[in-house]
Design an enzyme around this catalytic site. Sequence first.
Site, PDB file in Angstrom:
ATOM      1  N   HIS A  17       0.835  -1.208   0.000  1.00 30.74           N
ATOM      2  CA  HIS A  17       0.000   0.000   0.000  1.00 30.74           C
ATOM      3  C   HIS A  17       0.866   1.252   0.000  1.00 30.74           C
ATOM      4  CE1 HIS A  17      -2.243  -3.312   1.822  1.00 30.74           C
ATOM      5  NE2 HIS A  17      -3.335  -2.750   1.362  1.00 30.74           N
TER       6      HIS A  17
ATOM      7  N   HIS B 277      -4.124   3.118  -3.425  1.00 30.68           N
ATOM      8  CA  HIS B 277      -4.321   2.595  -2.073  1.00 30.68           C
ATOM      9  C   HIS B 277      -3.542   1.301  -1.852  1.00 30.68           C
ATOM     10  CE1 HIS B 277      -6.193   0.820   1.500  1.00 30.68           C
ATOM     11  NE2 HIS B 277      -6.236  -0.282   0.777  1.00 30.68           N
TER      12      HIS B 277
ATOM     13  N   GLU C 162     -17.887  -3.647  24.555  1.00 29.76           N
ATOM     14  CA  GLU C 162     -17.061  -4.848  24.721  1.00 29.76           C
ATOM     15  C   GLU C 162     -15.882  -4.877  23.756  1.00 29.76           C
ATOM     16  OE1 GLU C 162     -20.349  -4.862  24.159  1.00 29.76           O
ATOM     17  OE2 GLU C 162     -21.227  -5.537  26.064  1.00 29.76           O
TER      18      GLU C 162
ATOM     19  N   HIS D 165     -28.880 -14.719  25.488  1.00 35.41           N
ATOM     20  CA  HIS D 165     -27.827 -14.500  26.481  1.00 35.41           C
ATOM     21  C   HIS D 165     -27.082 -15.787  26.854  1.00 35.41           C
ATOM     22  CE1 HIS D 165     -29.551 -10.606  26.691  1.00 35.41           C
ATOM     23  NE2 HIS D 165     -28.876 -10.239  27.775  1.00 35.41           N
TER      24      HIS D 165
HETATM   25  C1  LIG Z   1     -11.455  -4.441  10.036  1.00 35.20           C
HETATM   26  C2  LIG Z   1     -10.914  -4.301   8.650  1.00 35.20           C
HETATM   27  N1  LIG Z   1     -11.759  -4.360   7.620  1.00 35.20           N
HETATM   28  C3  LIG Z   1     -11.304  -4.292   6.363  1.00 35.20           C
HETATM   29  C4  LIG Z   1      -9.971  -4.166   6.114  1.00 35.20           C
HETATM   30  C5  LIG Z   1      -9.457  -4.174   4.686  1.00 35.20           C
HETATM   31  N2  LIG Z   1      -8.980  -2.806   4.344  1.00 35.20           N
HETATM   32  C6  LIG Z   1      -7.680  -2.501   4.397  1.00 35.20           C
HETATM   33  S1  LIG Z   1      -7.402  -0.889   4.043  1.00 35.20           S
HETATM   34  C7  LIG Z   1      -9.044  -0.602   3.764  1.00 35.20           C
HETATM   35  C8  LIG Z   1      -9.545   0.764   3.369  1.00 35.20           C
HETATM   36  C9  LIG Z   1      -8.920   1.727   4.182  1.00 35.20           C
HETATM   37  O1  LIG Z   1      -9.227   3.023   3.849  1.00 35.20           O
HETATM   38  P1  LIG Z   1      -8.430   4.074   4.675  1.00 35.20           P
HETATM   39  O2  LIG Z   1      -8.398   3.633   6.068  1.00 35.20           O
HETATM   40  O3  LIG Z   1      -9.004   5.390   4.390  1.00 35.20           O
HETATM   41  O4  LIG Z   1      -6.952   3.958   4.125  1.00 35.20           O
HETATM   42  P2  LIG Z   1      -6.406   4.638   2.786  1.00 35.20           P
HETATM   43  O5  LIG Z   1      -7.142   4.055   1.622  1.00 35.20           O
HETATM   44  O6  LIG Z   1      -6.647   6.074   2.940  1.00 35.20           O
HETATM   45  O7  LIG Z   1      -4.980   4.245   2.767  1.00 35.20           O
HETATM   46  C10 LIG Z   1      -9.775  -1.765   3.972  1.00 35.20           C
HETATM   47  C11 LIG Z   1     -11.233  -1.846   3.805  1.00 35.20           C
HETATM   48  C12 LIG Z   1      -9.111  -4.109   7.225  1.00 35.20           C
HETATM   49  N3  LIG Z   1      -7.802  -3.989   7.089  1.00 35.20           N
HETATM   50  N4  LIG Z   1      -9.606  -4.152   8.470  1.00 35.20           N
END
Ligand SMILES: Cc1ncc(C[n+]2csc(CCOP(=O)(O)OP(=O)(O)O)c2C)c(N)n1
Length: 661
Positions: free
Chosen positions: A25, A259, A407, A469
């Site tokens: 990334h 990204h 939680e 529960h």
């Molecule tokens: C809980 C979770 N869900 C999904 C992902 C997969 N994922 C990695 S980066 C991303 C998008 C992130 O967007 P952002 O946080 O704005 O990062 P940017 O694109 O700006 O680098 C996703 C959905 C993850 N890492 N963690």
Amino acid sequence: MKTETVADIIRGLAMDAVQQANSGHPGAPMGLADFASVLFLKHLKYNPEKTNWPDRDRFVLSPGHASTLLYSLLHLAGYGLDMDQLKNFRQWDSLTPGHPEYGLTPGVETTTGPLGQGSGNAVGMALAEAVMAERFNEDDATLVDHHTYAIVSDGDLMEGISHEVFSLAGHLKLGKLIAFYDSNRITIEGQTDLAYSEDTRKRMESYGWHVLEVDGHDHAQIDEALTDAKAHTAQPSLIIGHTLIGKGSPNKQGTANCHGSPLGKEEIALTKAALGLPVDTPFYVPEEVYSLFAERKQVNLEVYRTWERTLAAYREKYPDETTRWEACQHRLVPEDISTHMPAFEADASVATRIASGKVLQALNKTVPALLGGSADLGPSNNTEIKDGGSIGPGRFSGANIHFGIREHGMGAVMNGMALHGDIIPYGGTFLVFADYCRPAIRLAALMELQTIYVFTHDSIFLGEDGPTHQAVEQLASLRAIPNLTVIRPADATETAAAWQVALARKKGPTALLLTRQGVPVINRSIYPPADLLKSGAYILWQSREGHPDFILIASGSEVSICLDAARKLAEDNIIVRVVSMPSWELFEEQTPEVKHQILPQSCIRRLAVEAGCDMGWERYVGEKGRTITINRFGASAPHTILAEKFGFTPENILRTARDML
Ligand SMILES: Cc1ncc(C[n+]2csc(CCOP(=O)(O)OP(=O)(O)O)c2C)c(N)n1
Ligand SMILES: [Mg+2]
């Protein structure tokens, strides 16, 4: 050399590392390079030679996908992460895995990647800092005075967990928590307005945060905002940084394209040309950049040495406090801890959650590092420290943390507290809501953190609250998490033993599964001692000496029922054994000989009784064995009726056993 140039060098490293790995990334590190350069070169307090310095600032990169940003910084700052590691980004055995991993790479403060978790870790670290400062600082000696800096992204702020933990941080007024929001308005699928349109400033202000806004590429503005945030100690601060993802890339900046995939050789060349970096020198770092970080290191080393002198003086002047300080730093548990345990009257009916509460009162006095609370179920989880006072807004001297009904946040905050290094956090909720904590439990297990979960109301036998529960599959699903120790004690005495195991387990989380309903206290003057629990399973009773004809295996509240059934079964003139098996994980650590001695393969008639689903029990009952378990959702009724209806009675056990014989 200016910090702006450093930021461009970091952009180059991020682009090159991702290109070389052909995955990763580049966008977020390029967008964040400006903030990170200013933070590391002007504000962050760290000592690469002493990465566990208790008073260092903590830095959390919550969007772990931006890992090349962190690796570049650690490389430049002298953490011993050499250039080959950057070149080996994402490769087998490298110190630069796809997402930062705590315990692997020096200087990485927490494992991040699952968005939102790092935000919770940062809140936990800031809470731990506030608690430790309150406990140990003296007018003439400040041992604890550091900040927690976190970078959070669009993804972090969208995740539900960020709402939980940032609400809690605002409520508690964690004034030394400073988060930088990488507001690039881009996520994987495109612009954030596809799915996200709230006003983050208003949201965070309503949580009680101090919110600042900067051009995330303007170093003077970033510097000023960090100075302002540090001066503002009454509230946590959020610096909203308006940034461009992939900043510097002529054709890809500001788009979702950069990204999660390499920019490509051509675009990298164009970007480097635009940034004024040498196009043909990958992983380019001029000497002046190292010099700049070396200068910063010297400044920080002075701060470190001053701190060491403060600690030395503290030791002289405050010996008792120093003993407690050390106990926290090493998470010490006194060797004679078992002598501090409460006594339980044999044969009395005591819910294991009640027993746990009594144990906790004793531990609170003997284990200074232990600190926790509940997600609003303190009176039910029996996690409350009586007369211990509450941790609240700006008040950090209490013995009880009120996590609120959060939680998931509780789990991530516990991880942050554990990562801070001087607290053994515990947190309570109903077992069925373990699912709400699961991502944080998993990360604790992955990071080898000592956190302790107090999961009460551990089965259908919580009764009238009904199937919503009543935990059924939670036991099996927790057992599926590697490096999590699940313990379901049979009675009050095993509960005390379970707590001692949890305190001794420094390299992983422990889940204690406790009953709502009363269970008989096993008379230990007749039966073997409860500390045999530490081997996971032990022979609790056998009708007479010899090779067993039949083995009953049970955990938790079903152990006593099995004892009753076994005594009746023994009247059939067979040798019956009852094995209390509170923890599969502890049992699996035993040698094959010990395991064989407790559960001899040659005895094929084995019946497991547990108020959870049967998944996995075949491992211990074998092909000819059977289970009395529950593979459907429970029902709302008094627990005695549920026991009848679902077959958790001595009569049904006896019937099943005779059928097997
Ligand atoms: C809980 C979770 N869900 C999904 C992902 C997969 N994922 C990695 S980066 C991303 C998008 C992130 O967007 P952002 O946080 O704005 O990062 P940017 O694109 O700006 O680098 C996703 C959905 C993850 N890492 N963690
Ligand atoms: Mg984004």
